[in-house]
Enzyme design. Sequence first.
Site, PDB file in Angstrom:
ATOM      1  N   GLU A  33      10.746 -31.365  -3.546  1.00 41.03           N
ATOM      2  CA  GLU A  33       9.413 -30.832  -3.362  1.00 41.03           C
ATOM      3  C   GLU A  33       8.871 -30.552  -4.767  1.00 41.03           C
ATOM      4  O   GLU A  33       9.542 -29.874  -5.549  1.00 41.03           O
ATOM      5  CB  GLU A  33       9.500 -29.536  -2.556  1.00 41.03           C
ATOM      6  CG  GLU A  33       8.167 -29.070  -2.087  1.00 41.03           C
ATOM      7  CD  GLU A  33       8.235 -27.723  -1.366  1.00 41.03           C
ATOM      8  OE1 GLU A  33       9.330 -27.318  -0.942  1.00 41.03           O
ATOM      9  OE2 GLU A  33       7.168 -27.097  -1.256  1.00 41.03           O
ATOM     10  N   ARG A 260      25.368 -26.525  -0.609  1.00 41.61           N
ATOM     11  CA  ARG A 260      24.612 -26.566  -1.855  1.00 41.61           C
ATOM     12  C   ARG A 260      25.459 -26.046  -3.003  1.00 41.61           C
ATOM     13  O   ARG A 260      26.426 -25.307  -2.806  1.00 41.61           O
ATOM     14  CB  ARG A 260      23.315 -25.778  -1.740  1.00 41.61           C
ATOM     15  CG  ARG A 260      23.482 -24.276  -1.597  1.00 41.61           C
ATOM     16  CD  ARG A 260      22.158 -23.535  -1.756  1.00 41.61           C
ATOM     17  NE  ARG A 260      21.057 -24.186  -1.050  1.00 41.61           N
ATOM     18  CZ  ARG A 260      19.906 -24.521  -1.638  1.00 41.61           C
ATOM     19  NH1 ARG A 260      19.683 -24.278  -2.900  1.00 41.61           N
ATOM     20  NH2 ARG A 260      18.949 -25.088  -0.947  1.00 41.61           N
ATOM     21  N   LYS A 270      14.450 -21.979  -7.138  1.00 41.27           N
ATOM     22  CA  LYS A 270      13.272 -22.314  -7.934  1.00 41.27           C
ATOM     23  C   LYS A 270      12.354 -21.107  -8.072  1.00 41.27           C
ATOM     24  O   LYS A 270      11.692 -20.934  -9.082  1.00 41.27           O
ATOM     25  CB  LYS A 270      12.519 -23.477  -7.284  1.00 41.27           C
ATOM     26  CG  LYS A 270      13.122 -24.831  -7.652  1.00 41.27           C
ATOM     27  CD  LYS A 270      12.281 -25.972  -7.141  1.00 41.27           C
ATOM     28  CE  LYS A 270      12.637 -26.298  -5.728  1.00 41.27           C
ATOM     29  NZ  LYS A 270      12.031 -27.542  -5.231  1.00 41.27           N
TER      30      LYS A 270
END
Length: 552
Positions: A33, A260, A270
């Site tokens: 994204e 992850r 982020k």
Amino acid sequence: MSEERPNNFIKSLVDEDLARGRCMEVVTRFPPEPNGYLHIGHAKSICLNFGLAGDYGGHCNFRFDDTNPVKEDTEYVDSIQADVRWLGFSWDERLFYASDYFEKLFDCAVVLIERGFAYVCELSPEDVRLYRGTLTEPGKNSPYRDRTAAENLDLFLKMRAGEFKDGDKFLRAKIDMASPNLNMRDPALFRIRRASHHRTGDKWLIYPMYDYAHCISDAIEGVTHSICTLEFEDHRPLYDWVLEKLAWPEPRPRQIEFARLNLEYTLMSKRKLLQLVKENLVDGWDDPRLPTLAALRRRGVTPESIRLFCDRIGVAKKDSWIELEWLEKAVRDDLNPKVKRIMAVLDPVKVVVDGWPPDKVKTISAPYFPDEPEKMGCRDLQMTGEIYIERDDFQLNPEPDFYRLAPGREVRLRWSGYIKCREAVLDPGGRVLELRCAYSEEPTVPLSKKKRPPIIHWVPARQSVPCLARLYDRLFTGPRPTGDLTGELNPDSLIERPDCRLEPAAAALPAGERVQFERLGYFYLESKPENGPGIFNRIVTLKDSWARGRKR
Ligand code: ATP
Ligand code: MG
């Protein structure tokens, strides 16, 4: 450097699919994204997706998941592409944008409405929450759930045409408000949002939700294996539901989840990284202490070492924290056979050699790669009557476990002779200004096998080259930062050594070069200003127990 990529559970699933004929080739995708810079967690996903496609002779699509116009920016689109390229992967013409599918996603919504699988709801966000129920209680049906297909279609077209305010209505799937999986309790598919999109501008007033857009985007592109992180496991039923209700032709993409990457002493979110940047707690997105790829590149870490690290940590189904040592080891293993060894003194203290004639220079030829002297050739070192050694290689009153230079003690100079400290000249505050030493080509104390004199590094005083060395340490003090940044940041994460001195031959190093400063670590010449000293970043310390545990 490459190592055989070990098998993992994803490969086993892919093998099964190929054997059963569920798919004929392997198509994966990397779907960032564009709302921030890529970090080393993304690198894991990139290596996994591109790596898997490569292993099976398939391909990996690069798709921007740009369905949220509010947080996204072309700055991020550009940096993300640059980072993936730098990491060593290419996508040829397979660059896609979810925003290119907006029309198609709209059409699919119309199909769902016509089939009675989607409806326009008018509940406020608060009511949506109330109606959703909890993990232990079922939800309640929305009062708008039983609208006819015709009515829903009419409202949905009006949503697109801008006849309603943001948030007044939204399109949601009609699944099951009593499902034990909250994601299946009539999730939102499209919402109204008057926001300019970085690619489609003001064309759209409604935007698809991630879960809805993702599976259809995968299906449009013929992705066979949609690999994502574990938090999407509970979204998988929705992923499959959408494609099933659209009667998407087989083979449909299959979602597979993996753990992850969490790396100790740093943060991957982020949102948190953005906060560090915005609050000026670091020097931008590429501050060498961050885990972003831009930061690792600026620090001097090679793309090869990141790929090696990702291969070594593998993929698992359970979340875990990876020790920072894994990354550091991969960096060392990659650089070790590649770079020259030179001498540099980070925090110099002058040594004056007794009786050395003022202009005498002894030239010593020393190999750049001592383990294989032929490999990188030799350079000249200049031994003179005044040299610099590392301040912490001397102790006036040596601690019990300190074996280097001290009054009356002898050490060996790397590639040169032996110095024995006769006298330490101190300033009024007790700080060492200068050491007076005797020099000899051979040890003056007979050598025993057990007790060889320690070897220290040095540079000639006059001929050495000044530079600025930046020593980076972990950004956070604790191994598993919570993200509450106050009090968690390591105040010593950057130490500058403005008086650093390099051996003369290092003057010729070009910017961008990586070297090992003997005993100190691997360094990267980040820049070499015309009129000013070069700036070296320490990429990583040496594993060498000599340098370990001591701050320089
Ligand atoms: P964040 O939670 O930091 O905002 P994200 O997952 O939303 O990250 P995306 O841009 O959506 O970021 O991620 C693109 C791809 O990278 C996704 O497939 C995602 O699963 C993967 N990814 C993101 N973070 C990690 C991580 N720490 N480890 C492995 N893969 C990751
Ligand atoms: Mg995401």
